[in-house]
Design a protein around this motif. Structure first.
Motif, PDB file in Angstrom:
ATOM      1  N   MET A   1       0.848  -1.198   0.000  1.00  0.00           N
ATOM      2  CA  MET A   1       0.000   0.000   0.000  1.00  0.00           C
ATOM      3  C   MET A   1       0.881   1.245   0.000  1.00  0.00           C
ATOM      4  O   MET A   1       1.886   1.300   0.698  1.00  0.00           O
ATOM      5  N   GLY A   2       0.505   2.226  -0.772  1.00  0.00           N
ATOM      6  CA  GLY A   2       1.297   3.434  -0.888  1.00  0.00           C
ATOM      7  C   GLY A   2       0.843   4.535   0.040  1.00  0.00           C
ATOM      8  O   GLY A   2       0.104   4.314   1.007  1.00  0.00           O
ATOM      9  N   ALA A   3       1.298   5.723  -0.274  1.00  0.00           N
ATOM     10  CA  ALA A   3       0.980   6.882   0.553  1.00  0.00           C
ATOM     11  C   ALA A   3      -0.519   7.169   0.528  1.00  0.00           C
ATOM     12  O   ALA A   3      -1.162   7.095  -0.517  1.00  0.00           O
ATOM     13  N   GLN A   4      -1.055   7.506   1.684  1.00  0.00           N
ATOM     14  CA  GLN A   4      -2.465   7.846   1.813  1.00  0.00           C
ATOM     15  C   GLN A   4      -2.558   9.285   2.313  1.00  0.00           C
ATOM     16  O   GLN A   4      -2.220   9.561   3.460  1.00  0.00           O
ATOM     17  N   ILE A   5      -3.031  10.179   1.461  1.00  0.00           N
ATOM     18  CA  ILE A   5      -3.026  11.593   1.823  1.00  0.00           C
ATOM     19  C   ILE A   5      -4.414  12.198   1.928  1.00  0.00           C
ATOM     20  O   ILE A   5      -4.548  13.328   2.405  1.00  0.00           O
ATOM     21  N   GLU A   6      -5.434  11.493   1.498  1.00  0.00           N
ATOM     22  CA  GLU A   6      -6.768  12.085   1.497  1.00  0.00           C
ATOM     23  C   GLU A   6      -7.178  12.482   2.912  1.00  0.00           C
ATOM     24  O   GLU A   6      -7.180  11.668   3.838  1.00  0.00           O
ATOM     25  N   GLY A   7      -7.476  13.761   3.087  1.00  0.00           N
ATOM     26  CA  GLY A   7      -7.871  14.282   4.386  1.00  0.00           C
ATOM     27  C   GLY A   7      -6.732  14.486   5.353  1.00  0.00           C
ATOM     28  O   GLY A   7      -6.948  14.924   6.487  1.00  0.00           O
ATOM     29  N   ARG A   8      -5.495  14.210   4.919  1.00  0.00           N
ATOM     30  CA  ARG A   8      -4.329  14.303   5.798  1.00  0.00           C
ATOM     31  C   ARG A   8      -3.515  15.543   5.454  1.00  0.00           C
ATOM     32  O   ARG A   8      -3.524  16.035   4.326  1.00  0.00           O
ATOM     33  N   PRO A   9      -2.736  16.057   6.416  1.00  0.00           N
ATOM     34  CA  PRO A   9      -1.825  17.163   6.107  1.00  0.00           C
ATOM     35  C   PRO A   9      -0.675  16.692   5.220  1.00  0.00           C
ATOM     36  O   PRO A   9      -0.186  15.568   5.366  1.00  0.00           O
ATOM     37  N   VAL A  10      -0.271  17.559   4.314  1.00  0.00           N
ATOM     38  CA  VAL A  10       0.877  17.301   3.440  1.00  0.00           C
ATOM     39  C   VAL A  10       1.807  18.503   3.534  1.00  0.00           C
ATOM     40  O   VAL A  10       1.358  19.650   3.529  1.00  0.00           O
ATOM     41  N   VAL A  11       3.102  18.240   3.619  1.00  0.00           N
ATOM     42  CA  VAL A  11       4.105  19.293   3.705  1.00  0.00           C
ATOM     43  C   VAL A  11       5.008  19.212   2.489  1.00  0.00           C
ATOM     44  O   VAL A  11       5.437  18.119   2.108  1.00  0.00           O
ATOM     45  N   VAL A  12       5.289  20.357   1.874  1.00  0.00           N
ATOM     46  CA  VAL A  12       6.206  20.410   0.742  1.00  0.00           C
ATOM     47  C   VAL A  12       7.248  21.489   1.000  1.00  0.00           C
ATOM     48  O   VAL A  12       6.906  22.666   1.110  1.00  0.00           O
ATOM     49  N   THR A  13       8.514  21.099   1.127  1.00  0.00           N
ATOM     50  CA  THR A  13       9.571  22.104   1.240  1.00  0.00           C
ATOM     51  C   THR A  13       9.992  22.519  -0.167  1.00  0.00           C
ATOM     52  O   THR A  13       9.869  21.750  -1.119  1.00  0.00           O
ATOM     53  N   GLY A  14      10.489  23.742  -0.278  1.00  0.00           N
ATOM     54  CA  GLY A  14      10.778  24.255  -1.607  1.00  0.00           C
ATOM     55  C   GLY A  14       9.520  24.333  -2.441  1.00  0.00           C
ATOM     56  O   GLY A  14       9.548  24.159  -3.668  1.00  0.00           O
ATOM     57  N   GLY A  15       8.402  24.620  -1.773  1.00  0.00           N
ATOM     58  CA  GLY A  15       7.100  24.565  -2.433  1.00  0.00           C
ATOM     59  C   GLY A  15       6.692  25.820  -3.170  1.00  0.00           C
ATOM     60  O   GLY A  15       5.586  25.889  -3.698  1.00  0.00           O
ATOM     61  N   GLY A  16       7.581  26.810  -3.229  1.00  0.00           N
ATOM     62  CA  GLY A  16       7.211  28.074  -3.834  1.00  0.00           C
ATOM     63  C   GLY A  16       7.305  28.120  -5.343  1.00  0.00           C
ATOM     64  O   GLY A  16       6.760  29.041  -5.969  1.00  0.00           O
ATOM     65  N   SER A  17       7.967  27.152  -5.978  1.00  0.00           N
ATOM     66  CA  SER A  17       8.130  27.198  -7.429  1.00  0.00           C
ATOM     67  C   SER A  17       8.480  25.814  -7.944  1.00  0.00           C
ATOM     68  O   SER A  17       8.769  24.893  -7.177  1.00  0.00           O
ATOM     69  N   GLY A  18       8.464  25.680  -9.266  1.00  0.00           N
ATOM     70  CA  GLY A  18       8.931  24.474  -9.917  1.00  0.00           C
ATOM     71  C   GLY A  18       8.233  23.209  -9.465  1.00  0.00           C
ATOM     72  O   GLY A  18       7.012  23.166  -9.292  1.00  0.00           O
ATOM     73  N   ILE A  19       9.025  22.159  -9.269  1.00  0.00           N
ATOM     74  CA  ILE A  19       8.473  20.868  -8.867  1.00  0.00           C
ATOM     75  C   ILE A  19       7.757  20.980  -7.531  1.00  0.00           C
ATOM     76  O   ILE A  19       6.697  20.378  -7.327  1.00  0.00           O
ATOM     77  N   GLY A  20       8.309  21.761  -6.596  1.00  0.00           N
ATOM     78  CA  GLY A  20       7.684  21.904  -5.288  1.00  0.00           C
ATOM     79  C   GLY A  20       6.291  22.487  -5.373  1.00  0.00           C
ATOM     80  O   GLY A  20       5.349  21.996  -4.733  1.00  0.00           O
ATOM     81  N   ALA A  21       6.128  23.546  -6.160  1.00  0.00           N
ATOM     82  CA  ALA A  21       4.807  24.149  -6.336  1.00  0.00           C
ATOM     83  C   ALA A  21       3.851  23.149  -6.967  1.00  0.00           C
ATOM     84  O   ALA A  21       2.681  23.031  -6.553  1.00  0.00           O
ATOM     85  N   ALA A  22       4.332  22.411  -7.967  1.00  0.00           N
ATOM     86  CA  ALA A  22       3.485  21.423  -8.627  1.00  0.00           C
ATOM     87  C   ALA A  22       3.094  20.294  -7.671  1.00  0.00           C
ATOM     88  O   ALA A  22       1.958  19.800  -7.708  1.00  0.00           O
ATOM     89  N   LEU A  23       4.017  19.877  -6.803  1.00  0.00           N
ATOM     90  CA  LEU A  23       3.696  18.851  -5.808  1.00  0.00           C
ATOM     91  C   LEU A  23       2.620  19.343  -4.842  1.00  0.00           C
ATOM     92  O   LEU A  23       1.700  18.597  -4.481  1.00  0.00           O
ATOM     93  N   ALA A  24       2.745  20.597  -4.401  1.00  0.00           N
ATOM     94  CA  ALA A  24       1.756  21.158  -3.476  1.00  0.00           C
ATOM     95  C   ALA A  24       0.372  21.202  -4.120  1.00  0.00           C
ATOM     96  O   ALA A  24      -0.638  20.818  -3.506  1.00  0.00           O
ATOM     97  N   LEU A  25       0.304  21.654  -5.359  1.00  0.00           N
ATOM     98  CA  LEU A  25      -0.968  21.745  -6.069  1.00  0.00           C
ATOM     99  C   LEU A  25      -1.550  20.357  -6.330  1.00  0.00           C
ATOM    100  O   LEU A  25      -2.765  20.146  -6.211  1.00  0.00           O
TER     101      LEU A  25
END
Length: 293
Positions: A1-25
């Motif tokens: 079983m993989g990552a389960q994020i539905e309804g859970r908090p997610v943290v992204v460092t370097g989230g202001g641009s590029g891959i990080g921004a795309a991961l956050a979105l």
């Protein structure tokens, strides 16, 4: 079983641009309960968080310099107190110095790349990993590596290549140490349309200060790179399946196979001289068993 994020908090460092921004979105698109967009550039992180909120999600921008060990720990504790232990942490923050042969690369640039890409990743994984390990809930730690992690030699980017190669070893050890309810993945993107080429604009004063890199490099990356959105989608698809290595571009396979071939040839040569067993993992396990008896 993989990552389960539905309804859970997610943290992204370097989230202001590029891959990080795309991961956050992408985390928000896949049902994350809250997305903490952490970046040394608070304004950029704020724009990403605002976009998530405008589309009906929950998000907040947080300033974080991952090279600050105490600050990264404070960030983890604050997020856990406000939103609970994250279901996923994307240790994504990373930098690249201006392209130059290794012999001509300033030692301050090497230090900066190592501090952000390796020490910053260690700080992130430790601060959030401790929380996840102590929790009874499933959690996942995802590190943004690179095609460089699996053997792509990039002339004029020696420090960057070394730092990303190190992350493979770091994550490989970590997944063997964590309890079963905490997963580990290493995403290995190739050329991506992002602002990585100009990350020196955030370089601290004591390591050379802010500077703009060659815009021609940026134009090339924008034109030739895979979209950060596609990288994020493939990363989350791999997380959902629970994969350890998550490549997003196919071409590095040739480099990985060449590396594997070189290693096999080297050990074949050694086999003609000595095949004695010095396997540290096995012998150390036997040593511990003897101590227990």
């Amino acid at each position: 079983m993989g990552a389960q994020i539905e309804g859970r908090p997610v943290v992204v460092t370097g989230g202001g641009s590029g891959i990080g921004a795309a991961l956050a979105l992408e985390a928000a698109n896949r049902g994350a309960g809250h997305v903490a967009v952490a970046d040394v550039d608070l304004e950029a992180a704020g724009a990403v968080a605002d976009s998530i909120v405008a589309n009906g999600g929950s998000a907040a921008a947080l300033r974080c310099d991952v090279t600050d060990t105490a600050g990264t720990e404070e960030l983890a504790q604050a997020i856990a107190a406000d939103h609970g232990v994250p279901g996923l942490v994307c240790a994504n923050a990373g930098v690249m110095s201006a392209l130059a042969p290794l012999l001509d690369t300033a030692s301050s640039d090497v230090e900066w790349v190592v501090r952000v890409n390796i020490l910053g990743t260690v700080n992130t994984l430790q601060s959030f990993g401790r929380l996840m390990a102590a929790s009874s809930e499933q959690g996942w730690l995802m590190t943004t590596g690179s095609e460089h992690s699996v053997g792509v030699p990039h002339p004029n980017a020696g420090a960057y290549t070394a730092s990303k190669h190190a992350l493979l070893g770091l994550c490989d050890v970590l997944r063997a140490e964590l309890p079963d309810h905490v997963g580990v993945s290493l995403v290995c993107p190739g050329l991506t349309s992002s602002l990585l080429w100009n990350s020196t604009r955030q370089r601290p004063d004591h390591l050379g200060g802010s500077a703009d890199n060659d815009p021609g490099v940026g134009a090339f990356m924008e034109q030739m790179g895979m979209s950060a959105e596609t990288v994020a989608q493939r990363a989350f698809d791999g997380l959902a399946e629970g994969h350890f290595l998550i490549p997003t571009h196919y071409h590095p396979r040739a480099y990985a196979e060449q590396r594997a071939s070189d290693m096999a040839e080297a050990y074949d040569r050694l086999s003609k001289i000595d095949t004695a067993d010095y396997d540290l993992n096995r012998t150390f396990a036997q040593f511990l068993e003897q101590l227990a008896d």
